[in-house]
Design a protein around this motif. Structure first.
Motif, short mmCIF file in Angstrom:
data_model
loop_
_atom_site.label_atom_id
_atom_site.label_comp_id
_atom_site.label_asym_id
_atom_site.label_seq_id
_atom_site.Cartn_x
_atom_site.Cartn_y
_atom_site.Cartn_z
N GLY A 1 4.85 -22.48 -17.22
CA GLY A 1 4.20 -21.20 -17.46
C GLY A 1 3.86 -21.08 -18.93
N HIS A 2 4.88 -21.02 -19.78
CA HIS A 2 4.59 -21.00 -21.21
C HIS A 2 3.81 -22.26 -21.59
CE1 HIS A 2 4.98 -20.13 -25.45
NE2 HIS A 2 5.36 -21.38 -25.63
N SER A 3 4.24 -23.37 -21.02
CA SER A 3 3.51 -24.64 -21.10
C SER A 3 3.75 -25.34 -19.78
CB SER A 3 4.01 -25.48 -22.29
OG SER A 3 5.35 -25.88 -22.08
N PRO A 4 2.98 -26.37 -19.46
CA PRO A 4 3.19 -27.05 -18.17
C PRO A 4 4.58 -27.64 -18.01
CG PRO A 4 1.06 -27.61 -19.09
CD PRO A 4 1.79 -26.86 -20.16
N GLY A 5 5.16 -28.09 -19.12
CA GLY A 5 6.47 -28.73 -19.05
C GLY A 5 7.58 -27.91 -19.66
N SER A 6 7.39 -26.60 -19.73
CA SER A 6 8.45 -25.73 -20.25
C SER A 6 9.67 -25.80 -19.34
CB SER A 6 7.93 -24.29 -20.32
OG SER A 6 8.94 -23.41 -20.78
N VAL A 7 10.86 -25.89 -19.96
CA VAL A 7 12.10 -25.98 -19.19
C VAL A 7 13.16 -25.08 -19.81
CG1 VAL A 7 11.61 -28.38 -18.56
CG2 VAL A 7 13.16 -27.89 -20.47
N ALA A 8 14.17 -24.78 -19.01
CA ALA A 8 15.43 -24.27 -19.52
C ALA A 8 16.43 -25.41 -19.47
CB ALA A 8 15.93 -23.10 -18.68
N VAL A 9 17.43 -25.35 -20.34
CA VAL A 9 18.47 -26.36 -20.41
C VAL A 9 19.80 -25.67 -20.16
CG1 VAL A 9 19.55 -28.17 -21.80
CG2 VAL A 9 17.10 -27.68 -22.08
N VAL B 1 16.52 -21.32 -23.27
CA VAL B 1 15.30 -21.01 -22.54
C VAL B 1 14.01 -21.27 -23.32
CG1 VAL B 1 16.41 -19.35 -21.01
CG2 VAL B 1 15.47 -18.57 -23.21
N GLY B 2 14.13 -21.75 -24.56
CA GLY B 2 12.93 -22.04 -25.34
C GLY B 2 12.01 -20.84 -25.44
N ASP B 3 10.75 -20.99 -25.01
CA ASP B 3 9.80 -19.89 -25.02
C ASP B 3 9.47 -19.41 -23.60
OD1 ASP B 3 9.76 -20.12 -27.72
OD2 ASP B 3 7.66 -20.69 -27.91
N ALA B 4 10.35 -19.70 -22.65
CA ALA B 4 10.14 -19.15 -21.31
C ALA B 4 10.24 -17.63 -21.34
CB ALA B 4 11.17 -19.73 -20.34
N LEU B 5 10.93 -17.12 -22.36
CA LEU B 5 11.02 -15.69 -22.63
C LEU B 5 11.40 -15.54 -24.09
CD1 LEU B 5 14.33 -14.67 -22.80
CD2 LEU B 5 14.17 -15.54 -20.47
N GLN C 1 2.53 -17.26 -14.14
CA GLN C 1 3.45 -18.31 -13.70
C GLN C 1 4.76 -18.24 -14.49
OE1 GLN C 1 2.46 -22.41 -14.62
NE2 GLN C 1 3.22 -23.09 -12.63
N ALA C 2 4.67 -17.95 -15.78
CA ALA C 2 5.87 -17.86 -16.61
C ALA C 2 6.83 -16.78 -16.10
CB ALA C 2 5.48 -17.59 -18.07
N LEU C 3 6.28 -15.66 -15.65
CA LEU C 3 7.13 -14.60 -15.10
C LEU C 3 7.69 -14.99 -13.73
CD1 LEU C 3 5.10 -11.39 -16.01
CD2 LEU C 3 7.19 -12.24 -17.10
N GLU C 4 6.87 -15.62 -12.93
CA GLU C 4 7.29 -15.99 -11.57
C GLU C 4 8.44 -16.99 -11.58
OE1 GLU C 4 5.41 -18.18 -7.60
OE2 GLU C 4 4.11 -17.61 -9.27
N THR C 5 8.38 -17.98 -12.46
CA THR C 5 9.39 -19.05 -12.43
C THR C 5 10.74 -18.62 -12.97
OG1 THR C 5 8.57 -19.91 -14.56
CG2 THR C 5 7.68 -20.89 -12.56
N LEU C 6 10.81 -17.46 -13.61
CA LEU C 6 12.11 -17.00 -14.12
C LEU C 6 13.12 -16.76 -12.99
CD1 LEU C 6 11.00 -14.49 -16.89
CD2 LEU C 6 12.07 -16.73 -17.23
N SER D 1 21.45 -12.50 -13.49
CA SER D 1 20.81 -11.84 -12.35
C SER D 1 19.82 -10.75 -12.79
CB SER D 1 21.87 -11.22 -11.44
OG SER D 1 22.64 -10.26 -12.14
N GLU D 2 19.96 -10.25 -14.03
CA GLU D 2 19.08 -9.21 -14.54
C GLU D 2 18.00 -9.76 -15.46
OE1 GLU D 2 21.44 -6.18 -16.39
OE2 GLU D 2 22.72 -5.89 -14.62
N LEU D 3 18.01 -11.06 -15.68
CA LEU D 3 17.13 -11.64 -16.68
C LEU D 3 15.66 -11.54 -16.29
CD1 LEU D 3 17.16 -13.17 -19.38
CD2 LEU D 3 17.25 -15.29 -18.07
N ALA D 4 15.30 -12.04 -15.12
CA ALA D 4 13.90 -12.03 -14.72
C ALA D 4 13.34 -10.62 -14.68
CB ALA D 4 13.75 -12.70 -13.35
N GLY D 5 14.09 -9.69 -14.10
CA GLY D 5 13.64 -8.31 -14.02
C GLY D 5 13.49 -7.68 -15.39
#
Length: 240
Positions: free
Chosen positions: A155-163, A173-177, A200-205, A230-234
Motif C-alpha cells: 500500500g505505502h509501497s508494493p513491498g511495504s512490510v511489518a516486522v 511498521v515502517g510507513d504502513a502508518l 490498499q494501505a488502509l485495507e492491509t492493516l 486490535s485497535e490499530l487498524a481502526g
C-alpha cells in the motif's frame, strides 16, 4: 535510546530506526538516513557491542529515509540486507516511488521545513542505494536475532512490510502508518504521506489484528504506540 529490554531506537520522532538485541547478536530494523550512522555507533557503544555484533538489516520498505546507512553497513561488515522482493528495485535506486495524488495533502510549512532540515542535517542527500539485497516474502521468518517474521502490508509501497519480533513484543511498521505526519505535524495514529495506494494501505492493516502479543508498535516516523493491536487498524482509519 532504550525503549525496553533488548529494544532500542536510533533517531527520533522525525525519522527512526531500531535495534533488536537478542541471543546471537543484533538485528537492525530500517536504516534511517545516512547520518544516522553516528547514532548507530553511539548506541552500539552504549550497549558495549560493535558493528561486528550486527547480524543483518531488515528494511520495512525501500524509501530513501529508511535505507540510509544500510549499504555502508553491508559493505563494511558483510551483513545481509533483507527487503520484500517488490521493493528491491526501489532500495537499489532503479525504481522511483509514485505516491498517489493527494497523499501529501495538508502540508504545513513549519513541520515540512523541520522534516527537510532534519533530513539534510542527517545527510539525506547522501543516500547510497543498495547494490545487493536478500529478497523476502510475506510469512518468512528470518534467521536473525529475534527471529523476525515478515508481514506483507502493500500500500505505502508494493513491498511495504511489518516486522514482527515476538521476543521483544514489538511490531515495526515502517510507513504502513504513522504517529506523526512529517508534513503536517499532526500526531496520533494516521496514514503515512507519500503513499502509493492509500486505500490498499488502509485495507492491509487488518492483517496485524491477530498479533495479541505485541506491546510496541514502532513506526518509522512518530512516537511508539502502546495500545492494543486490535485497535490499530481502526485507529489509523479514524485518523485518515
Amino acid at each position: 535510546m532504550k525503549l525496553a529490554p533488548n529494544l532500542h531506537r536510533i533517531g527520533n520522532d522525525i525519522v527512526a530506526a531500531y535495534l533488536v538485541v537478542a541471543d546471537g547478536g543484533i538485528t537492525v530494523v530500517d536504516a534511517g538516513l545516512a547520518g544516522h550512522w553516528r547514532n548507530l555507533q553511539r548506541e552500539l557503544t552504549a550497549l558495549d557491542v560493535t558493528l561486528e555484533d550486527i547480524r543483518g538489516v531488515v528494511l520495512t520498505h525501500g524509501d530513501s529515509d529508511h535505507i540510509g546507512f544500510a549499504e555502508r553497513l553491508r559493505l563494511q561488515t558483510g551483513v545481509p540486507v533483507y527487503i520484500h522482493a517488490a521493493d528491491a528495485a526501489r532500495a537499489q535506486g532503479t525504481e522511483r516511488y509514485k505516491p498517489a495524488p493527494g497523499s501529501a495533502s495538508g502540508l504545513r510549512p513549519g513541520p515540512a521545513a523541520r522534516f527537510l532540515a532534519y533530513s539534510m542535517g542527517k545527510q539525506g542527500w547522501r543516500t547510497k542505494y543498495l547494490t545487493d539485497v536478500v529478497p523476502v516474502a510475506d510469512g518468512d521468518v528470518l534467521d536473525l536475532p529475534g527471529s523476525p517474521r515478515i508481514i506483507g502490508l502493500p500500500g505505502h509501497s508494493p513491498g511495504s512490510v511489518a516486522v514482527h519480533v515476538p521476543g521483544v513484543k514489538a511490531l515495526f511498521v515502517g510507513d504502513a502508518l504513522t504517529t506523526r505526519n512529517v508534513l503536517t505535524g499532526r500526531t496520533g495514529l494516521q496514514p503515512s504521506p507519500f503513499t502509493d495506494d492509500p486505500a490498499q494501505a488502509l485495507e492491509t492493516l487488518d492483517r496485524l489484528t491477530p498479533l495479541a502479543d505485541v506491546e510496541w508498535i514502532l513506526p518509522g516516523h512518530g512516537t511508539p504506540w502502546n495500545g492494543p493491536v486490535s485497535e490499530l487498524a481502526g485507529g489509523v482509519r479514524a485518523g485518515a
